[in-house]
Design an enzyme around this catalytic site. Sequence first.
Site, PDB file in Angstrom:
ATOM      1  N   ASP A  21      28.401  11.158  24.531  1.00 53.27           N
ATOM      2  CA  ASP A  21      30.472  11.122  23.885  1.00 53.27           C
ATOM      3  C   ASP A  21      30.447   9.224  23.386  1.00 53.27           C
ATOM      4  OD1 ASP A  21      32.958  11.299  24.206  1.00 53.27           O
ATOM      5  OD2 ASP A  21      33.012  11.094  26.280  1.00 53.27           O
ATOM      6  N   HIS A  43      30.451  15.596  30.379  1.00 52.65           N
ATOM      7  CA  HIS A  43      30.537  14.298  31.242  1.00 52.65           C
ATOM      8  C   HIS A  43      31.429  13.844  32.190  1.00 52.65           C
ATOM      9  CE1 HIS A  43      34.681  14.930  30.078  1.00 52.65           C
ATOM     10  NE2 HIS A  43      34.635  14.104  28.458  1.00 52.65           N
ATOM     11  N   ASN A  56      38.680  16.515  17.704  1.00 52.55           N
ATOM     12  CA  ASN A  56      40.263  15.572  18.122  1.00 52.55           C
ATOM     13  C   ASN A  56      40.154  14.407  16.756  1.00 52.55           C
ATOM     14  OD1 ASN A  56      37.635  14.161  19.493  1.00 52.55           O
ATOM     15  ND2 ASN A  56      39.187  13.001  20.827  1.00 52.55           N
ATOM     16  N   HIS A  89      36.271   3.334  18.566  1.00 56.48           N
ATOM     17  CA  HIS A  89      37.777   2.374  18.457  1.00 56.48           C
ATOM     18  C   HIS A  89      37.220   0.889  17.479  1.00 56.48           C
ATOM     19  CE1 HIS A  89      39.745   6.002  20.618  1.00 56.48           C
ATOM     20  NE2 HIS A  89      39.215   5.502  21.309  1.00 56.48           N
ATOM     21  N   HIS A 139      32.269  11.623  18.353  1.00 59.93           N
ATOM     22  CA  HIS A 139      33.086  11.507  18.084  1.00 59.93           C
ATOM     23  C   HIS A 139      32.849  10.494  16.888  1.00 59.93           C
ATOM     24  CE1 HIS A 139      35.319  13.732  21.449  1.00 59.93           C
ATOM     25  NE2 HIS A 139      34.669  12.564  22.096  1.00 59.93           N
ATOM     26  N   PHE A 140      32.414  11.598  15.372  1.00 55.73           N
ATOM     27  CA  PHE A 140      33.205  10.901  13.818  1.00 55.73           C
ATOM     28  C   PHE A 140      34.305  10.439  13.603  1.00 55.73           C
ATOM     29  CE2 PHE A 140      28.046  11.593  14.188  1.00 55.73           C
ATOM     30  CZ  PHE A 140      27.781  10.617  14.710  1.00 55.73           C
ATOM     31  N   ARG A 141      34.778  10.672  13.632  1.00 53.92           N
ATOM     32  CA  ARG A 141      36.258  10.299  13.694  1.00 53.92           C
ATOM     33  C   ARG A 141      36.394  11.263  11.997  1.00 53.92           C
ATOM     34  NH1 ARG A 141      37.806   9.789  18.472  1.00 53.92           N
ATOM     35  NH2 ARG A 141      36.979   7.558  19.800  1.00 53.92           N
ATOM     36  N   HIS A 195      36.510  19.238  28.846  1.00 52.79           N
ATOM     37  CA  HIS A 195      36.228  18.038  28.904  1.00 52.79           C
ATOM     38  C   HIS A 195      37.179  18.377  30.210  1.00 52.79           C
ATOM     39  CE1 HIS A 195      38.200  13.586  29.059  1.00 52.79           C
ATOM     40  NE2 HIS A 195      38.808  13.903  29.805  1.00 52.79           N
TER      41      HIS A 195
END
Length: 445
Positions: A310, A236, A94, A314, A62-64, A178
């Site tokens: 994964d 995962h 996401n 944050h 997840h690189f946002r 997931h």
Amino acid sequence: MTTILIQNATIINEGIARVADLRVRGAYIDAIAPILSPLPNEECIDATGQFLLPGLIDDQVHFREPGLTHKACIASESQAAVAGGITSFIEMPNTQPQTTTFEAYQDKLDRAAASAAANYSFMFGGTNDNLELLKKLDKTKVAGIKLFLGSSTGNMLVDDHEVLRQIFSNTDMVIAAHCEDEQTIRDNLAKHKAIFGAAIPIEKHPVIRSEEACYISSSQAIRLAEETGARLHVFHVSTAKETTLFRNDIPLRDKKITAEVCTHHLWFSEDDYAEKGTLIKWNPAVKKASDREALWAALNDDRLDVLATDHAPHTWEEKQQPYTQAPSGGPLVQHALPALLTAVNKGKISLEKVVEKACHNPAILFDIEKRGFVKEGFFADLVLVDLNQSFEVKKKDLLYQCQWSPFEGTQFSGSVLTTFVNGKKVFNQGKIIEKHAGMQLTFTR
Ligand code: DOR
């Protein structure tokens, strides 16, 4: 065309370790032989005593970007990835906006083309109402379809059972899921709120996001895949109980149902919550030491197919909030390979198995073109590692935009020395040299 000669490395590929020379020419591996004579003016790297691996292919990060760039962005996290020997990544939907439309997908490709240090592709998010788009995805460009069968960061839960059946029945792309049962989590959370109010201790995270929540959801997804013939990849896996759902009596290429395990579930256990607190809050939760040992066993006996991270950063401030508000996830790409090298030194896994699970298998599973192996004619995505060079994870060395790591203070016994992406030396001796070497992954489907 530029060439680089890597001399006397121990090359690990397809279960074999052999000492050889390797020449990189342009973006590709040109030659591998016991001895190659240097060409005039060629850069030569003496890799005596070092291991040369295919660059890792991380199938879940997840690189946002876009929308959550106060946490991370493609540039920062892909540089952290290459510093950790990861040369290709598949990024999750996401973000904001979610990657659930063709426009959002193309926007991510454009952003990565402008800033990725590593090779990139993206998952397309499945939702309760985008089935018609899922049917039209370009299989040669889109890595797969990501489904959240349990809610996590980003509110992407797909909870309409008829829609799920339709998605599973109408695509031959890899469906990466997931798996955590939403109702079980809600019930467990309500019980804990009744006891603790807002002050639920972090130690209760694996009781709330329980083994049962994982098992119910994983087994439902597997049943649906068996009924519909879908190609399911369970992301995962975190419990001993789930490992019993996967097979090791058929080769990966023939499997319709595969599974991934991540760094944090192999490294941490519930015993670490007291020290690390919400820094190791993940969905699915880090569980018992006995789960962790069962995951190692299932990885080694091939019930689990792929090693990934994964990686889900944050900010420090977000993670400092109390249990119920602190978001799940943490940064991992810079340290997954050092953690695995340390596991190799401890005898938990062989280096050949690490290469199979983190390099070969993601390439096979997603049909990635010309990557994941040290082979002539393949892209020169390579990493040189030293199994005898230990180091301590220090804040000053972190490349993550969020500037923290669950591993700070940890001593790893193996190091990443040099990383090549498409034949370019992108990372060497602790420094990023080239910030922009990534290419779009393509798929031979
Ligand atoms: O811990 C997690 N964090 N699990 C997920 O599934 C999502 C991820 C995130 O995006 O923060």
